[in-house]
Design a protein around this motif. Structure first.
Motif, mmCIF file in Angstrom:
data_model
loop_
_atom_site.group_PDB
_atom_site.id
_atom_site.type_symbol
_atom_site.label_atom_id
_atom_site.label_comp_id
_atom_site.label_asym_id
_atom_site.label_seq_id
_atom_site.Cartn_x
_atom_site.Cartn_y
_atom_site.Cartn_z
ATOM 1 N N VAL A 84 47.403 41.394 41.863
ATOM 2 C CA VAL A 84 45.956 41.476 42.044
ATOM 3 C C VAL A 84 45.485 42.843 41.560
ATOM 4 N N ALA A 91 40.348 34.321 38.524
ATOM 5 C CA ALA A 91 41.742 33.880 38.529
ATOM 6 C C ALA A 91 41.831 32.593 37.733
ATOM 7 N N VAL A 116 45.807 29.502 40.537
ATOM 8 C CA VAL A 116 45.505 30.277 41.739
ATOM 9 C C VAL A 116 44.295 29.689 42.457
ATOM 10 N N LEU A 154 51.488 37.363 43.810
ATOM 11 C CA LEU A 154 50.361 37.498 42.888
ATOM 12 C C LEU A 154 50.141 38.974 42.563
ATOM 13 N N VAL A 188 35.419 37.509 41.576
ATOM 14 C CA VAL A 188 36.865 37.359 41.717
ATOM 15 C C VAL A 188 37.270 36.342 40.663
ATOM 16 N N ASP A 223 42.400 45.239 41.606
ATOM 17 C CA ASP A 223 41.090 45.571 42.166
ATOM 18 C C ASP A 223 40.443 46.567 41.214
ATOM 19 N N PRO A 237 46.355 40.413 35.159
ATOM 20 C CA PRO A 237 46.503 40.129 36.590
ATOM 21 C C PRO A 237 46.317 38.642 36.896
ATOM 22 N N ASP A 238 46.948 38.212 38.002
ATOM 23 C CA ASP A 238 46.750 36.842 38.474
ATOM 24 C C ASP A 238 45.361 36.700 39.093
ATOM 25 N N VAL A 239 44.908 37.777 39.732
ATOM 26 C CA VAL A 239 43.576 37.822 40.337
ATOM 27 C C VAL A 239 42.938 39.146 39.936
ATOM 28 N N CYS A 297 56.031 41.737 40.908
ATOM 29 C CA CYS A 297 55.301 40.595 41.472
ATOM 30 C C CYS A 297 55.843 39.287 40.915
ATOM 31 N N ILE A 354 39.453 41.527 40.489
ATOM 32 C CA ILE A 354 38.269 41.745 41.315
ATOM 33 C C ILE A 354 37.360 42.741 40.604
#
Length: 193
Positions: free
Chosen positions: A25, A70, A74, A23, A68, A27, A49-51, A17, A53
């Protein structure tokens, strides 16, 4: 099906990535918040992680809460009105989420899930020695699965019905996979039952 990635998989995905400007991500709705024996499943490889969840365990089962997360780089790319949420910004949900996180940390839920998961998998492997239909035991922490060899007359659903008749609830995820995700507060005596 509770497929545990090989060691290095998340690090490799994160590197790809970064290399391609995408990004990363994570989950962690099912795997996050102590379920796998770490606060987050990505913690096994130290990947940030960049994002991120989160959901389910975020409220300790008290109400529907998700998040969420970030960094500013982001999040500042999202302008007002470009996103929405059914429960977004719910003050009660936020307070409950913060308290649930405190309890998980103070009471050592991640460490407990790690140890209890090892105990569960050891017990499942003991059963596997006497049960040729049970082909695989896998998992991390208290997120585990077994793979069975189904037949024309018996599959994961049938096995789960038999377990339910004996007081154990488990979820078939395919015709040959059964998932076990006991509560993070389960005790050894409860697991032995």
């Amino acid at each position: 099906g509770v497929v545990v990635p090989d060691e290095g998989y998340l690090t490799g995905a994160h590197s790809l990535c970064k290399k391609h400007g995408a990004l990363f991500v994570a989950d962690e709705v099912q795997t996050g918040l102590c379920r796998t024996g770490r606060m987050l499943a990505v913690d096994y490889e130290g990947v940030k992680p960049d994002v991120l969840i989160l959901g389910k365990a975020l409220s300790g089962g008290m109400m529907p809460v998700s998040a969420v997360l970030a960094n500013d780089e982001v999040m500042m790319n999202i302008s007002p009105g470009e996103h929405g949420s059914t429960y977004g910004g719910n003050p009660l949900g936020c307070v409950i989420g913060v308290e649930a996180l405190k309890i998980m940390k103070e009471d050592g839920y991640a460490e407990r899930a790690y140890e209890m998961g090892k105990y569960l998998r050891a017990g499942l492997r003991d059963i596997q020695r006497d049960c040729p239909q049970l082909t695989t035991v896998r998992g991390k922490g208290l997120l585990n699965a077994i793979v069975i060899e189904p037949s024309d007359t018996w599959n994961a659903w049938d096995a789960c019905l038999e377990m339910a008749d004996n007081g154990l609830l488990a979820k078939p995820t395919h015709g040959d996979i059964i998932r076990f995700a006991p509560p993070l507060v389960i005790t050894k005596p409860q697991m032995d039952d």
